[in-house]
Every structure is written in C-alpha cells, then in structure tokens.
Design a protein around this motif. Structure first.
Motif, PDB file in Angstrom:
ATOM      1  N   ALA A 144      -5.946   4.966   3.940  1.00 45.36           N
ATOM      2  CA  ALA A 144      -4.646   4.453   3.499  1.00 45.36           C
ATOM      3  C   ALA A 144      -3.601   4.573   4.607  1.00 45.36           C
ATOM      4  O   ALA A 144      -2.843   3.632   4.868  1.00 45.36           O
ATOM      5  N   PHE A 159      -4.293   2.080   7.399  1.00 44.49           N
ATOM      6  CA  PHE A 159      -3.917   0.729   6.976  1.00 44.49           C
ATOM      7  C   PHE A 159      -2.407   0.530   7.104  1.00 44.49           C
ATOM      8  O   PHE A 159      -1.944  -0.484   7.648  1.00 44.49           O
ATOM      9  N   TRP A 190      -9.984   0.500   3.803  1.00 43.57           N
ATOM     10  CA  TRP A 190      -9.087   0.723   2.680  1.00 43.57           C
ATOM     11  C   TRP A 190      -9.669   0.153   1.392  1.00 43.57           C
ATOM     12  O   TRP A 190      -9.438   0.692   0.303  1.00 43.57           O
ATOM     13  N   CYS A 215       0.832  -1.209   0.000  1.00 46.06           N
ATOM     14  CA  CYS A 215       0.000   0.000   0.000  1.00 46.06           C
ATOM     15  C   CYS A 215       0.866   1.257   0.000  1.00 46.06           C
ATOM     16  O   CYS A 215       0.590   2.211  -0.732  1.00 46.06           O
ATOM     17  N   TYR A 251       0.481   6.900  -2.893  1.00 47.80           N
ATOM     18  CA  TYR A 251       0.287   7.022  -1.449  1.00 47.80           C
ATOM     19  C   TYR A 251       0.814   8.364  -0.967  1.00 47.80           C
ATOM     20  O   TYR A 251       1.868   8.806  -1.427  1.00 47.80           O
TER      21      TYR A 251
END
Length: 274
Positions: A115, A118, A171, A53, A82
């Motif tokens: 995000a 997570f 997420w 991620c 990200y």
C-alpha cells in the motif's frame, strides 16, 4: 506621498507582470499533441491512484451473544484503513465469564508494504509529470535542442512503466489479503469465545472495499498510460532519428544498385535489336 504611492504600485505590478509573462510564455497547443496530452492524463490518474488508496477507511464487526443471562449481546466494531497495519489495530473481545468482562485482541496481518509503495509511486508520478508539463509548455525549445532531456525522459518513463505494473499487481494481491483478514468470519474465527458453547457469534458489519478496488484499477490505468507514452517519448530521442537515417541510407543504396542494372539491361536489349 506620490513617490511612495508610485513605488507601491510598481511593487504591486511587478509580481503580476511576472505571472502574466509566465502565462504568455506557455504554449498551450502542446497539450493537443500526444506527448503533452498523455502527460496530463498521467498527472490526473496519479492523483486518483494515491488519493483513493491513501484515503481509504472501513469497518468490520461481529456480534457475540453469551448464553449467560447476566450479560447482554455485545457488538464489536473494528475500524481500519491506510496503511493497513492490521496487527496494530485493537478491539475488545467480550468474555462470558463472570470474573472478567473483555480481552484485548488484534487483527491479523501487516499489508503496509504494497500500500505504501503504491501511494509513494503515485506521489512521485504526480511531481514528475507536473515538472515535465512545465518543460513541455514553457521550455520546449530547450527540450528539443538538448538531446539529453528526451533521453532522460525516455528512461524515466520506462522506469515508471515497470514500477506501475509491479505496484498495481502487488497492491492488488495485498488488497485481496486485506479483504480476507477483515471479513466478519475471520474476526469470529480469531475469537476464542466463539469456539465454545458459552456464546453464539454472528457476522456484523461487512467492510465496503469499493474505493480500494478503484485504486487498483487506477494503478493499471497508470501502467497503460506510461507504457503507451514510451513510444511518443522515444520519437523525441536521437535513437529514433538514427534508425530513420539508416533506413534512408539503405533505400538509397538499393536505388543506386538497381539504377545501373536497369541501364545495362536496356543497352543489351538495344544491341540485340541491332
């Protein structure tokens, strides 16, 4: 010279001896047990989750062709990744007017909350499982003798199970919104030049979301690993021993209650025969 060389050799050997003692004290057979083996899997999949991620990056784009002969076809490429704060990502929208050349615009949406939660949960899981493995392998006697360690481990395991379920679901929903906001069709819909007769817009580069999809899968795998480990951690707590002790006491009481009744029935049968 000999004294200094001997001192240097002893100084070199002392760290090596400490490392050797530490490795010798590790009980690697604990990894063959479910409690240690699942911790290794949790440690690995936590790395996979926050790594897939946190390292994601993609591109989306569109093509704008002005009907004016003075301007050529303009290609728009927008890079994102990200933590998915799309509203901060800029791109230049071409204008088909002769007076101005382009206009600065931004993508739509801010999906950094699910995000970042997570990724943060994956990092905390990584450090906790690594510390738990050190206790299991090196200080297992302390873990079995002190009853507070299994209780704390059980409470933390239950908490991580709940948080992984929330993080993976959140997420997954956030990734769906990211896909909708970064589609080439969404990019052309946000540009005003594409709604008039001055230009013709078409879809450009489509972002590849494979790595992001895998991160959601790793999130749910972590949830199942932590949920399955709850039972094995619970077996180490005093609560599991108390439950077994109560069951044994009930079985003994039942045996004691059945014993006199059987003896009395045998005596009555003997009396009737006489």
């Amino acid at each position: 010279m000999s004294s200094t060389e001997s001192a240097g050799r002893t100084a070199d050997k002392s760290p090596r001896q400490q490392v050797d003692r530490l490795l010798v004290g590790l009980r690697w057979r604990r990894l063959e047990e479910p409690l240690g083996f699942i911790k290794v899997l949790q440690w690995l999949f936590a790395i996979f989750a926050f790594g897939s991620c946190g390292s994601y990056s993609g591109e989306t784009g569109a093509m704008v062709r002005c009907n004016n002969e003075a301007k050529d076809v303009s290609s728009i490429i927008v890079a994102f990744g990200y933590p998915f704060r799309l509203h901060r990502i800029q791109y230049e929208m071409p204008l088909c007017d002769e007076e101005s050349s382009s206009k600065t615009m931004h993508l739509m949406g801010d999906f950094s909350a699910p995000a970042e939660f997570f990724v943060t949960l994956g990092i905390f899981s990584f450090f906790y499982t690594m510390a738990a493995l050190v206790i299991y392998l090196r200080f297992h006697n302390l873990y079995t003798e002190n009853k507070r360690f299994p209780l704390v481990d059980f409470c933390v395991t239950v908490s991580f199970t709940f948080f992984w379920l929330v993080a993976a679901a959140a997420w997954g929903k956030g990734l769906t919104d990211v896909k909708g906001a970064t589609r080439p069709s969404s990019l052309t819909a946000a540009m005003s030049v594409c709604h008039g007769e001055e230009a013709v817009c078409s879809a450009g580069a489509t972002p590849s979301m494979g790595l992001a999809n895998i991160s959601v899968l790793f999130g749910f795998i972590n949830f199942f690993l932590w949920a399955g480990n709850c039972w094995f951690v619970f077996k180490e707590t005093p609560w599991h021993g108390q439950g077994q002790g109560q069951d044994q006491d009930q079985d003994q009481d039942q045996d004691q209650g059945q014993g006199p009744s059987q003896e009395s029935a045998a005596e009555q049968g003997a009396v009737e025969k006489q």
